[in-house]
Design a protein around this motif. Sequence first.
Motif, PDB file in Angstrom:
ATOM      1  N   PRO A 140     -19.014  -3.779  -2.304  1.00 32.35           N
ATOM      2  CA  PRO A 140     -20.228  -4.531  -1.960  1.00 32.35           C
ATOM      3  C   PRO A 140     -20.938  -5.089  -3.189  1.00 32.35           C
ATOM      4  N   THR A 141     -20.776  -4.427  -4.324  1.00 33.71           N
ATOM      5  CA  THR A 141     -21.405  -4.925  -5.552  1.00 33.71           C
ATOM      6  C   THR A 141     -20.802  -6.256  -5.969  1.00 33.71           C
ATOM      7  N   ASP A 142     -19.469  -6.367  -5.880  1.00 32.12           N
ATOM      8  CA  ASP A 142     -18.797  -7.623  -6.219  1.00 32.12           C
ATOM      9  C   ASP A 142     -19.231  -8.748  -5.290  1.00 32.12           C
ATOM     10  N   ILE A 143     -19.396  -8.436  -4.015  1.00 26.46           N
ATOM     11  CA  ILE A 143     -19.808  -9.454  -3.049  1.00 26.46           C
ATOM     12  C   ILE A 143     -21.230  -9.927  -3.322  1.00 26.46           C
ATOM     13  N   PHE A 144     -22.114  -9.000  -3.632  1.00 30.52           N
ATOM     14  CA  PHE A 144     -23.527  -9.342  -3.801  1.00 30.52           C
ATOM     15  C   PHE A 144     -23.770 -10.134  -5.085  1.00 30.52           C
ATOM     16  N   PHE A 145     -23.197  -9.677  -6.218  1.00 26.39           N
ATOM     17  CA  PHE A 145     -23.496 -10.317  -7.493  1.00 26.39           C
ATOM     18  C   PHE A 145     -22.498 -11.399  -7.861  1.00 26.39           C
ATOM     19  N   GLN A 146     -21.263 -11.276  -7.365  1.00 29.54           N
ATOM     20  CA  GLN A 146     -20.202 -12.223  -7.697  1.00 29.54           C
ATOM     21  C   GLN A 146     -20.079 -12.346  -9.215  1.00 29.54           C
ATOM     22  N   ARG A 147     -20.327 -13.537  -9.787  1.00 29.53           N
ATOM     23  CA  ARG A 147     -20.146 -13.697 -11.232  1.00 29.53           C
ATOM     24  C   ARG A 147     -21.476 -13.818 -11.986  1.00 29.53           C
ATOM     25  N   ARG A 148     -22.545 -13.357 -11.370  1.00 34.10           N
ATOM     26  CA  ARG A 148     -23.836 -13.342 -12.067  1.00 34.10           C
ATOM     27  C   ARG A 148     -23.919 -12.047 -12.881  1.00 34.10           C
ATOM     28  N   TYR A 149     -23.178 -12.025 -13.999  1.00 29.24           N
ATOM     29  CA  TYR A 149     -23.009 -10.777 -14.742  1.00 29.24           C
ATOM     30  C   TYR A 149     -24.281 -10.327 -15.455  1.00 29.24           C
ATOM     31  N   GLY A 150     -25.125 -11.265 -15.863  1.00 31.26           N
ATOM     32  CA  GLY A 150     -26.373 -10.870 -16.504  1.00 31.26           C
ATOM     33  C   GLY A 150     -27.265 -10.092 -15.555  1.00 31.26           C
ATOM     34  N   CYS A 151     -27.421 -10.629 -14.354  1.00 33.87           N
ATOM     35  CA  CYS A 151     -28.238  -9.944 -13.348  1.00 33.87           C
ATOM     36  C   CYS A 151     -27.536  -8.681 -12.864  1.00 33.87           C
ATOM     37  N   ARG A 152     -26.228  -8.752 -12.779  1.00 33.51           N
ATOM     38  CA  ARG A 152     -25.447  -7.582 -12.348  1.00 33.51           C
ATOM     39  C   ARG A 152     -25.640  -6.415 -13.310  1.00 33.51           C
ATOM     40  N   ALA A 153     -25.560  -6.713 -14.609  1.00 34.35           N
ATOM     41  CA  ALA A 153     -25.724  -5.669 -15.619  1.00 34.35           C
ATOM     42  C   ALA A 153     -27.118  -5.053 -15.533  1.00 34.35           C
ATOM     43  N   MET A 154     -28.120  -5.898 -15.387  1.00 28.95           N
ATOM     44  CA  MET A 154     -29.486  -5.397 -15.329  1.00 28.95           C
ATOM     45  C   MET A 154     -29.696  -4.510 -14.111  1.00 28.95           C
ATOM     46  N   MET A 155     -29.201  -4.932 -12.964  1.00 31.03           N
ATOM     47  CA  MET A 155     -29.402  -4.169 -11.739  1.00 31.03           C
ATOM     48  C   MET A 155     -28.634  -2.849 -11.766  1.00 31.03           C
ATOM     49  N   LEU A 156     -27.402  -2.874 -12.261  1.00 31.47           N
ATOM     50  CA  LEU A 156     -26.594  -1.662 -12.266  1.00 31.47           C
ATOM     51  C   LEU A 156     -27.122  -0.621 -13.245  1.00 31.47           C
ATOM     52  N   GLU A 157     -27.788  -1.076 -14.316  1.00 23.44           N
ATOM     53  CA  GLU A 157     -28.352  -0.112 -15.260  1.00 23.44           C
ATOM     54  C   GLU A 157     -29.497   0.679 -14.640  1.00 23.44           C
ATOM     55  N   THR A 158     -30.145   0.123 -13.616  1.00 19.94           N
ATOM     56  CA  THR A 158     -31.202   0.886 -12.935  1.00 19.94           C
ATOM     57  C   THR A 158     -30.625   2.089 -12.201  1.00 19.94           C
ATOM     58  N   VAL A 159     -29.344   2.031 -11.871  1.00 17.17           N
ATOM     59  CA  VAL A 159     -28.663   3.150 -11.215  1.00 17.17           C
ATOM     60  C   VAL A 159     -27.951   4.026 -12.240  1.00 17.17           C
ATOM     61  N   ALA A 160     -27.389   3.393 -13.263  1.00 20.40           N
ATOM     62  CA  ALA A 160     -26.607   4.137 -14.255  1.00 20.40           C
ATOM     63  C   ALA A 160     -27.455   5.140 -15.032  1.00 20.40           C
ATOM     64  N   ALA A 161     -28.759   4.902 -15.113  1.00 19.30           N
ATOM     65  CA  ALA A 161     -29.626   5.815 -15.849  1.00 19.30           C
ATOM     66  C   ALA A 161     -30.024   7.034 -15.033  1.00 19.30           C
ATOM     67  N   VAL A 162     -29.613   7.096 -13.769  1.00 15.68           N
ATOM     68  CA  VAL A 162     -29.997   8.213 -12.898  1.00 15.68           C
ATOM     69  C   VAL A 162     -29.184   9.484 -13.148  1.00 15.68           C
ATOM     70  N   PRO A 163     -27.842   9.437 -13.222  1.00 14.34           N
ATOM     71  CA  PRO A 163     -27.061  10.680 -13.332  1.00 14.34           C
ATOM     72  C   PRO A 163     -27.439  11.570 -14.509  1.00 14.34           C
ATOM     73  N   GLY A 164     -27.637  10.977 -15.683  1.00 14.34           N
ATOM     74  CA  GLY A 164     -27.994  11.787 -16.843  1.00 14.34           C
ATOM     75  C   GLY A 164     -29.314  12.511 -16.654  1.00 14.34           C
ATOM     76  N   MET A 165     -30.266  11.808 -16.034  1.00 16.02           N
ATOM     77  CA  MET A 165     -31.573  12.434 -15.799  1.00 16.02           C
ATOM     78  C   MET A 165     -31.474  13.554 -14.771  1.00 16.02           C
ATOM     79  N   VAL A 166     -30.725  13.325 -13.703  1.00 17.67           N
ATOM     80  CA  VAL A 166     -30.563  14.347 -12.667  1.00 17.67           C
ATOM     81  C   VAL A 166     -29.826  15.558 -13.224  1.00 17.67           C
ATOM     82  N   GLY A 167     -28.713  15.323 -13.921  1.00 15.18           N
ATOM     83  CA  GLY A 167     -27.953  16.432 -14.494  1.00 15.18           C
ATOM     84  C   GLY A 167     -28.758  17.214 -15.510  1.00 15.18           C
TER      85      GLY A 167
END
Length: 360
Positions: free
Chosen positions: A172-199
């Motif tokens: 679903p991530t590929d479908i939503f962002f397609q080739r908008r990699y700048g926005c994709r990177a920004m949005m995914l980092e909002t999730v990527a920062a969660v595991p380290g904090m939770v752990g």
Amino acid sequence: MMSRGGTRLARSLTGHVAPRYFSTAVLRRPATAAGAEAGIGGVFRGGAAAAFLHGNPAKASEEVLVAWMRFPVMGSRRMSTVAVGDDKQKEKDEKNAAAATTGGRTDSAVVSYWGVAPTKVAKEDGTEWKWHCFRPWETYKADLSIDLKKHHVPVTFLDKMAYWTVKALRFPTDIFFQRRYGCRAMMLETVAAVPGMVGGMLLHCKSLRRFEHSGGWIKALLEEAENERMHLMTFMEVSQPRWYERALVFAVQGVFFNAYFAAYLISPKLAHRIVGYLEEEAIHSYTEFLKELDKGNIENVPAPAIALDYWRLPPGSTLRDVVLVVRADEAHHRDVNHFASDIHYQGQELKDSPAPLGYH
């Protein structure tokens, strides 16, 4: 004409009642009469009366300002003397002027009271350090020589479960962002920062419950979370999210936080393996980002100032240089989380192996 006994009785009663209804401070009038008239409603001069109430008839000639202040405490109306001296009024005017120029902030007042003054930090060249979210000693040069092709082959059931979970999330991530990699990177980092904090949070609580050290893993995981957050702060300078993308962050982050929280409680080795595979996908996404930059489909704008300082990039660096160092960071996070999962698979706990602090 009040007798001497009556006077003593009045003073005795006033001594018991006055602390509840009157201020204990005798205060001189301000420099201007206009300043007194501008005070709280009901201001009047009561030199002799106020001095009498404070048990000092000798100062009956001293002029004071008394203000009736209404406080609905137990149905009574209290009276207090208002301290307005020349120096205090001047200090108040200066604070108001400072607040007006700083958008209502009165930092000087807070600092002077709490004694927590912000430290002044300078760069190596002596110029002022302008970032509050990180300090010079937290900056580093990314290791671009790290192997980007490493991959953990899923063998066990939990490994395969983690691998295919990540693959399912990518669709679903590929479908939503397609080739908008700048926005994709920004949005995914909002999730990527969660595991380290939770752990890190769960290991912190575990360390407190068991009265034991964590082997440095609390700090290592929180470093990972902070590093991912700095990725977000950097890409925010390149791309701004739309309103529906901000709404998506609320939904995805809320679901992912609780899901990862539950997964880490049930099986830390599964949780770390999921993050390891997520980082492998992040490496792939940033590689595609670089390809679009090289093709000219995405403008290779100058690197944001925050990136130059955080990764110690040379002047004149571009967005491509930023993507390279971010991809290297993701590769390091991949290694750390697969390593953490392997520790659990070997029947040990994270505290049994020293954490790779500062690995990125």
